[in-house]
Design a protein around this motif. Structure first.
Motif, PDB file in Angstrom:
ATOM      1  N   GLY A 198       9.618  14.815   8.818  1.00 50.21           N
ATOM      2  CA  GLY A 198      10.972  14.280   8.792  1.00 50.21           C
ATOM      3  C   GLY A 198      11.419  14.065   7.369  1.00 50.21           C
ATOM      4  N   PRO A 199      12.721  13.990   7.151  1.00 51.39           N
ATOM      5  CA  PRO A 199      13.227  13.809   5.795  1.00 51.39           C
ATOM      6  C   PRO A 199      12.818  12.459   5.222  1.00 51.39           C
ATOM      7  N   SER A 200      12.936  12.353   3.903  1.00 51.47           N
ATOM      8  CA  SER A 200      12.586  11.106   3.235  1.00 51.47           C
ATOM      9  C   SER A 200      13.488   9.979   3.731  1.00 51.47           C
ATOM     10  N   GLY A 201      12.892   8.842   4.010  1.00 55.42           N
ATOM     11  CA  GLY A 201      13.665   7.694   4.474  1.00 55.42           C
ATOM     12  C   GLY A 201      13.919   7.701   5.966  1.00 55.42           C
ATOM     13  N   SER A 202      13.358   8.681   6.684  1.00 53.80           N
ATOM     14  CA  SER A 202      13.633   8.768   8.117  1.00 53.80           C
ATOM     15  C   SER A 202      12.836   7.747   8.921  1.00 53.80           C
ATOM     16  N   GLY A 203      11.796   7.144   8.310  1.00 58.98           N
ATOM     17  CA  GLY A 203      11.045   6.098   9.007  1.00 58.98           C
ATOM     18  C   GLY A 203       9.613   6.477   9.341  1.00 58.98           C
ATOM     19  N   LYS A 204       9.117   7.550   8.737  1.00 60.79           N
ATOM     20  CA  LYS A 204       7.752   8.002   9.043  1.00 60.79           C
ATOM     21  C   LYS A 204       6.707   6.955   8.667  1.00 60.79           C
ATOM     22  N   SER A 205       6.822   6.455   7.430  1.00 58.58           N
ATOM     23  CA  SER A 205       5.829   5.470   6.991  1.00 58.58           C
ATOM     24  C   SER A 205       5.957   4.187   7.796  1.00 58.58           C
ATOM     25  N   THR A 206       7.179   3.818   8.108  1.00 65.00           N
ATOM     26  CA  THR A 206       7.393   2.621   8.922  1.00 65.00           C
ATOM     27  C   THR A 206       6.689   2.766  10.264  1.00 65.00           C
ATOM     28  N   LEU A 207       6.828   3.944  10.872  1.00 63.63           N
ATOM     29  CA  LEU A 207       6.174   4.198  12.152  1.00 63.63           C
ATOM     30  C   LEU A 207       4.656   4.141  12.003  1.00 63.63           C
ATOM     31  N   GLN A 220      20.840  -5.338   6.693  1.00 65.81           N
ATOM     32  CA  GLN A 220      19.808  -4.987   7.655  1.00 65.81           C
ATOM     33  C   GLN A 220      19.602  -3.486   7.644  1.00 65.81           C
ATOM     34  N   VAL A 221      18.338  -3.081   7.548  1.00 66.26           N
ATOM     35  CA  VAL A 221      18.039  -1.654   7.596  1.00 66.26           C
ATOM     36  C   VAL A 221      17.258  -1.391   8.875  1.00 66.26           C
ATOM     37  N   ASN A 222      17.818  -0.575   9.733  1.00 65.88           N
ATOM     38  CA  ASN A 222      17.092  -0.195  10.941  1.00 65.88           C
ATOM     39  C   ASN A 222      16.237   1.024  10.627  1.00 65.88           C
ATOM     40  N   ALA A 223      15.001   0.778  10.195  1.00 71.38           N
ATOM     41  CA  ALA A 223      14.135   1.886   9.800  1.00 71.38           C
ATOM     42  C   ALA A 223      13.693   2.675  11.035  1.00 71.38           C
ATOM     43  N   LEU A 224      13.472   1.989  12.147  1.00 72.34           N
ATOM     44  CA  LEU A 224      13.165   2.661  13.414  1.00 72.34           C
ATOM     45  C   LEU A 224      14.152   2.151  14.461  1.00 72.34           C
ATOM     46  N   ASP A 241      -1.160   8.920   5.858  1.00 71.33           N
ATOM     47  CA  ASP A 241       0.231   9.017   5.401  1.00 71.33           C
ATOM     48  C   ASP A 241       0.258   9.870   4.139  1.00 71.33           C
ATOM     49  N   GLU A 242       0.716  11.104   4.273  1.00 69.58           N
ATOM     50  CA  GLU A 242       0.766  12.067   3.174  1.00 69.58           C
ATOM     51  C   GLU A 242      -0.552  12.132   2.408  1.00 69.58           C
ATOM     52  N   PRO A 243      -1.632  12.452   3.081  1.00 66.22           N
ATOM     53  CA  PRO A 243      -2.939  12.421   2.421  1.00 66.22           C
ATOM     54  C   PRO A 243      -3.075  13.464   1.317  1.00 66.22           C
ATOM     55  N   LEU A 292       0.812  -1.213   0.000  1.00 71.20           N
ATOM     56  CA  LEU A 292       0.000   0.000   0.000  1.00 71.20           C
ATOM     57  C   LEU A 292       0.844   1.261   0.000  1.00 71.20           C
ATOM     58  N   LYS A 293       2.158   1.090  -0.132  1.00 79.18           N
ATOM     59  CA  LYS A 293       3.054   2.236  -0.072  1.00 79.18           C
ATOM     60  C   LYS A 293       2.771   3.275  -1.147  1.00 79.18           C
ATOM     61  N   GLY A 294       2.196   2.829  -2.216  1.00 78.55           N
ATOM     62  CA  GLY A 294       1.974   3.767  -3.312  1.00 78.55           C
ATOM     63  C   GLY A 294       2.791   3.375  -4.515  1.00 78.55           C
ATOM     64  N   THR A 328      13.405  -3.450  12.032  1.00 75.38           N
ATOM     65  CA  THR A 328      14.576  -3.772  11.221  1.00 75.38           C
ATOM     66  C   THR A 328      14.129  -4.559  10.000  1.00 75.38           C
ATOM     67  N   TYR A 329      14.417  -4.039   8.833  1.00 69.60           N
ATOM     68  CA  TYR A 329      14.123  -4.775   7.597  1.00 69.60           C
ATOM     69  C   TYR A 329      15.358  -5.558   7.209  1.00 69.60           C
ATOM     70  N   VAL A 330      15.151  -6.826   6.887  1.00 65.66           N
ATOM     71  CA  VAL A 330      16.272  -7.644   6.428  1.00 65.66           C
ATOM     72  C   VAL A 330      16.111  -7.849   4.929  1.00 65.66           C
ATOM     73  N   MET A 331      17.127  -7.398   4.201  1.00 68.28           N
ATOM     74  CA  MET A 331      17.095  -7.606   2.747  1.00 68.28           C
ATOM     75  C   MET A 331      18.358  -8.349   2.370  1.00 68.28           C
ATOM     76  N   GLY A 332      18.209  -9.642   2.115  1.00 68.93           N
ATOM     77  CA  GLY A 332      19.392 -10.454   1.842  1.00 68.93           C
ATOM     78  C   GLY A 332      20.263 -10.479   3.083  1.00 68.93           C
ATOM     79  N   THR A 384       3.442  14.139   6.906  1.00 68.47           N
ATOM     80  CA  THR A 384       3.553  15.070   5.783  1.00 68.47           C
ATOM     81  C   THR A 384       4.986  15.563   5.620  1.00 68.47           C
ATOM     82  N   HIS A 385       5.295  15.963   4.415  1.00 67.87           N
ATOM     83  CA  HIS A 385       6.573  16.598   4.101  1.00 67.87           C
ATOM     84  C   HIS A 385       6.479  18.103   4.242  1.00 67.87           C
ATOM     85  N   GLU A 386       5.215  18.591   4.099  1.00 67.59           N
ATOM     86  CA  GLU A 386       5.054  20.037   3.922  1.00 67.59           C
ATOM     87  C   GLU A 386       4.762  20.725   5.254  1.00 67.59           C
TER      88      GLU A 386
HETATM   89  N1  LIG Z   1       9.759  -3.112   3.112  1.00 68.09           N
HETATM   90  C1  LIG Z   1      10.982  -2.599   3.300  1.00 68.09           C
HETATM   91  N2  LIG Z   1      12.065  -3.375   3.114  1.00 68.09           N
HETATM   92  C2  LIG Z   1      13.287  -2.868   3.321  1.00 68.09           C
HETATM   93  N3  LIG Z   1      13.545  -1.628   3.682  1.00 68.09           N
HETATM   94  C3  LIG Z   1      12.515  -0.812   3.863  1.00 68.09           C
HETATM   95  C4  LIG Z   1      11.175  -1.253   3.674  1.00 68.09           C
HETATM   96  N4  LIG Z   1      10.351  -0.225   3.948  1.00 68.09           N
HETATM   97  C5  LIG Z   1      11.140   0.807   4.252  1.00 68.09           C
HETATM   98  N5  LIG Z   1      12.434   0.472   4.223  1.00 68.09           N
HETATM   99  C6  LIG Z   1      13.575   1.334   4.548  1.00 68.09           C
HETATM  100  O1  LIG Z   1      13.340   1.878   5.810  1.00 68.09           O
HETATM  101  C7  LIG Z   1      13.700   3.242   5.829  1.00 68.09           C
HETATM  102  C8  LIG Z   1      12.501   4.080   6.253  1.00 68.09           C
HETATM  103  O2  LIG Z   1      11.525   4.025   5.227  1.00 68.09           O
HETATM  104  P1  LIG Z   1      10.130   4.774   5.332  1.00 68.09           P
HETATM  105  O3  LIG Z   1       9.308   4.361   4.197  1.00 68.09           O
HETATM  106  O4  LIG Z   1       9.580   4.572   6.682  1.00 68.09           O
HETATM  107  O5  LIG Z   1      10.579   6.301   5.163  1.00 68.09           O
HETATM  108  P2  LIG Z   1       9.677   7.599   5.084  1.00 68.09           P
HETATM  109  O6  LIG Z   1      10.124   8.458   6.205  1.00 68.09           O
HETATM  110  O7  LIG Z   1       8.262   7.255   5.027  1.00 68.09           O
HETATM  111  O8  LIG Z   1      10.138   8.233   3.717  1.00 68.09           O
HETATM  112  P3  LIG Z   1       9.287   9.053   2.650  1.00 68.09           P
HETATM  113  O9  LIG Z   1       9.143  10.415   3.226  1.00 68.09           O
HETATM  114  O10 LIG Z   1      10.149   9.073   1.455  1.00 68.09           O
HETATM  115  O11 LIG Z   1       8.003   8.363   2.481  1.00 68.09           O
HETATM  116  C9  LIG Z   1      14.220   3.566   4.450  1.00 68.09           C
HETATM  117  O12 LIG Z   1      15.631   3.524   4.478  1.00 68.09           O
HETATM  118  C10 LIG Z   1      13.675   2.483   3.587  1.00 68.09           C
HETATM  119  O13 LIG Z   1      14.568   2.212   2.544  1.00 68.09           O
END
Ligand SMILES: Nc1ncnc2c1ncn2[C@@H]1O[C@H](COP(=O)(O)OP(=O)(O)OP(=O)(O)O)[C@@H](O)[C@H]1O
Ligand SMILES: [Mg+2]
Lengths: 371, 255
Positions: B61-70, B40-44, B189-191, A368-370, B33-37, B221-223
């Motif tokens: 927060g900036p892009s990739g900071s973990g907002k959507s993950t949260l 490991q990405v610590n999103a939060l 999430d960014e409606p 659902l990320k878009g 923590t996302y595991v890709m292969g 939101t970004h804005e």
């Molecule tokens: N399903 C996933 N598998 C692996 N890594 C992920 C996954 N989802 C997010 N990430 C990583 O986790 C980090 C946080 O991602 P997230 O989508 O939460 O950022 P965001 O703050 O929402 O960014 P944006 O503003 O661009 O939407 C990023 O480094 C992203 O690459």
């Protein structure tokens, strides 16, 4: 209460999803209909096949031959006893043979028999005209035997110094030994030569098992006679029947597999296409069970619709094929329906395995990320 | 407002004590923590957050900071790798998929950047969807979906499909769908990410209306000017809460 309501809603969703996805549903429905149709046609024919094939085989003539020992010809009344020992639809005819001499001095086999019985027994004989019933001095002359006689119309034959005059009413052609014989009524032959019948030819309808059973029975009742099946006929018959069965099973399995693959492709595509929709449904609170149920309901609905359409089409096809090949109609067999239904449900279940796995593994968050 | 300016709820504090009365969302040391292969990405990396009933919170927060993950964790769409999360006083960090599905259905209304409507279904059916999963009887379902659609100003668009609606109208349908089960929180999430500025203002006005009616809203939101509609702005950086303060507007309203 809440349960039944949920089910109703699922049915509503099923209706919507089938209607909304007309093209996909349609191709899956076609595949399901084809499988059900072919299975119905083959199984319906199959149900009638043995009777039909055996009926066809009856036209090949006798499949059991009973021979009396050379020094002890058949007594009067044996034929009737044989007929009583056999199933009602069996046909038997007795034969007496004598070697006579023609007016040209050529030896020829004169055969005495009952024309009416022979005609039923050997319907494959090619005879241009059979003698009328009760015509005491009418004969049919084998194609080759016709060359041995001087006057082909008015036959004059001699046996041990006694002669007989016969009218030839028809010409016989079989491609076998019969072609060099002259057939006449049994009474005429016996009266002329004093030779009693020595062979009874029998036609037992049914497969190898039936024939074997009849032979066993006859052997028991007539131990003095030599009783043998016409091997190539009995074995050929069961071989052909077995092969036809194998062919039909093979065709059903092959078609079921083909259809399963095509339905699998359709159902998989239908899940993959709707991954986001399914992910969304999960996000909004749809449980694995609900989504799976909805998807399987779709597959089952297609399978059932396929069975309904396929049964009608397949029964019609069986009827047409039967008309065309056996000149008898094969009516729809309701007993085939459960088998066809089970087959289609198995196909649907097989085809749903992969999509269901995909469905289980769908992660709403990721989808659902878009993008 | 109970909160001081600035509020500090960064990695240094702990929420291990769990929720206090009136708190809808409480997270303690939340990791994802996302595991890709073999990577490991610590999103939060240990998020501590408390959100009270009827709050209106923007997450920036900036892009990739973990907002959507949260948001995914708060929305029970995903489970944390570590840490605890109390929703409405209940610990939901250990629940299985179907239990989470039930909680999402009952407690949470989602609004996505890309709307995520069923393309082949009418507005009405899209809004009815969450009610189908909890077995709401048909008549009540339709009545409630209609009522909510009317409340977001789409009374005349019930039978339209998404492709027959404007972006703003689609987002209204999505908001109606988020509201229809009367959830405890609305997560967005960014409606306005896919909307022009005029439509964005309309949608934000709608959120404000919902907040005024007592709904709890968390919005990513970004804005900055969108974030300003909220009462409180939480800033995420590198997977941790880096700032937590009242919005300017809210600050100015304070005596
Ligand atoms: N399903 C996933 N598998 C692996 N890594 C992920 C996954 N989802 C997010 N990430 C990583 O986790 C980090 C946080 O991602 P997230 O989508 O939460 O950022 P965001 O703050 O929402 O960014 P944006 O503003 O661009 O939407 C990023 O480094 C992203 O690459
Ligand atoms: Mg994001």
């Amino acid at each position: 209460m809440a349960r039944s309501v949920t089910k109703l809603s699922l049915l509503g969703m099923l209706r919507r999803s089938l209607v909304h996805r007309r093209a996909r549903s349609f191709s899956a429905l076609i595949a399901m209909t084809v499988s059900a149709g072919v299975a119905t046609a083959l199984l319906t024919l199959y149900a009638d096949l043995d009777t039909k094939l055996h009926k066809e085989f009856r036209s090949f003539g006798a499949n059991v031959v009973m021979t009396a020992p050379a020094d002890k010809p058949l007594a009067a009344g044996v034929l009737e006893k044989v007929q009583r020992a056999l199933p009602a639809d069996a046909v038997a005819a007795e034969f007496a043979y004598a070697v006579a001499t023609t007016d040209k001095g050529t030896p020829v086999v004169a055969a005495g028999t009952d024309f009416a019985a022979v005609r039923r027994l050997n319907s494959w004989w090619q005879v241009d005209a059979w003698p009328a019933e009760g015509d005491a001095d009418a004969a049919i002359v084998g194609q080759r035997a016709a060359g041995f006689v001087g006057d082909a119309k008015a036959l004059k034959l001699a046996f041990a110094g006694r002669s007989i005059a016969l009218r030839s009413v028809g010409r016989l052609s079989t491609g076998g030994d019969e072609d060099s014989r002259i057939y006449m009524p049994l009474a005429a032959l016996t009266q002329w030569t004093g030779v009693a019948p020595s062979v009874i030819e029998v036609q037992v309808p049914g497969g190898a098992a039936t024939v074997e059973a009849a032979i066993a029975r006859l052997k028991q009742e007539f131990p003095e006679l030599q009783i043998q099946p016409v091997r190539q006929l009995v074995e050929g018959e069961s071989k052909i029947v077995d092969r036809t069965h194998a062919l039909m099973y093979g065709a059903v399995v092959l078609i079921a597999l083909t259809v399963a693959v095509s339905v699998l492709a359709t159902l998989s595509a239908s899940v993959l296409e709707r991954r986001r929709d399914f992910a969304l449904m999960k996000a909004l609170g749809g449980s694995q069970g609900q989504l799976m149920g909805m998807f399987l309901l779709e597959a089952v609905a297609l399978a059932l619709a396929g069975v309904a359409a396929g049964f009608v089409i397949g029964s019609a096809a069986a009827w047409a094929i039967s008309e065309g090949n056996f000149h008898t109609a094969t009516l729809p067999h309701l007993s085939v329906l459960p088998v066809v239904l089970a087959l289609n449900l198995v196909i649907a279940a097989m085809a749903a395995l992969f999509p269901v796995r995909v469905l289980r593994g769908l992660q709403p968050a990721a989808l659902l990320k878009g993008e | 407002m109970a909160l001081e300016i600035p509020v500090d709820s960064t990695t240094t504090t702990t929420n291990a004590a769990g929720p206090n009365p009136g708190e809808v969302i409480v997270t303690d040391n939340l990791w994802k923590t996302y595991v890709m292969g073999d990577q490991q990405v610590n999103a939060l990396r240990g998020v501590n957050l408390r959100i009270r009933h009827s709050e209106y919170v923007a997450i920036m927060g900036p892009s990739g900071s973990g907002k959507s993950t949260l948001m995914n964790l708060i929305g029970c769409l995903d489970s944390p790798s570590q840490g605890r999360y109390w929703l409405n006083g209940h610990d939901v960090s250990q629940l299985n998929d179907d239990e989470l599905a039930r909680i999402r259905n009952k407690e949470i209304g989602f609004v996505f950047q890309t709307f995520n409507l069923l393309a082949r279904a009418t507005s009405l059916h899209n809004v009815e969807l969450p009610l189908i999963y909890n077995g709401t009887p048909t008549a009540e379902r339709t009545a409630r979906a209609k009522e909510v659609l009317e409340s977001v100003g789409l009374g005349s668009r019930m039978d339209h499909k998404p492709n027959e609606l404007s972006g703003g109208q689609r987002q209204r349908v999505a908001i109606a769908r988020a509201l229809v089960n009367r959830p405890s929180i609305i997560l967005a999430d960014e409606p306005t990410g896919n909307l022009d500025s005029k439509t964005s203002v309309e949608i934000m006005a709608l959120f404000q209306e919902l907040h005024a009616k007592g709904n709890t809203i968390v919005l990513v939101t970004h804005e900055p000017d969108i974030a300003e509609y909220a009462n409180r702005i939480v800033t995420i950086r590198d997977g941790v809460v880096a700032g937590d303060q009242l919005s300017t507007r809210n600050r100015n309203q304070q005596p």
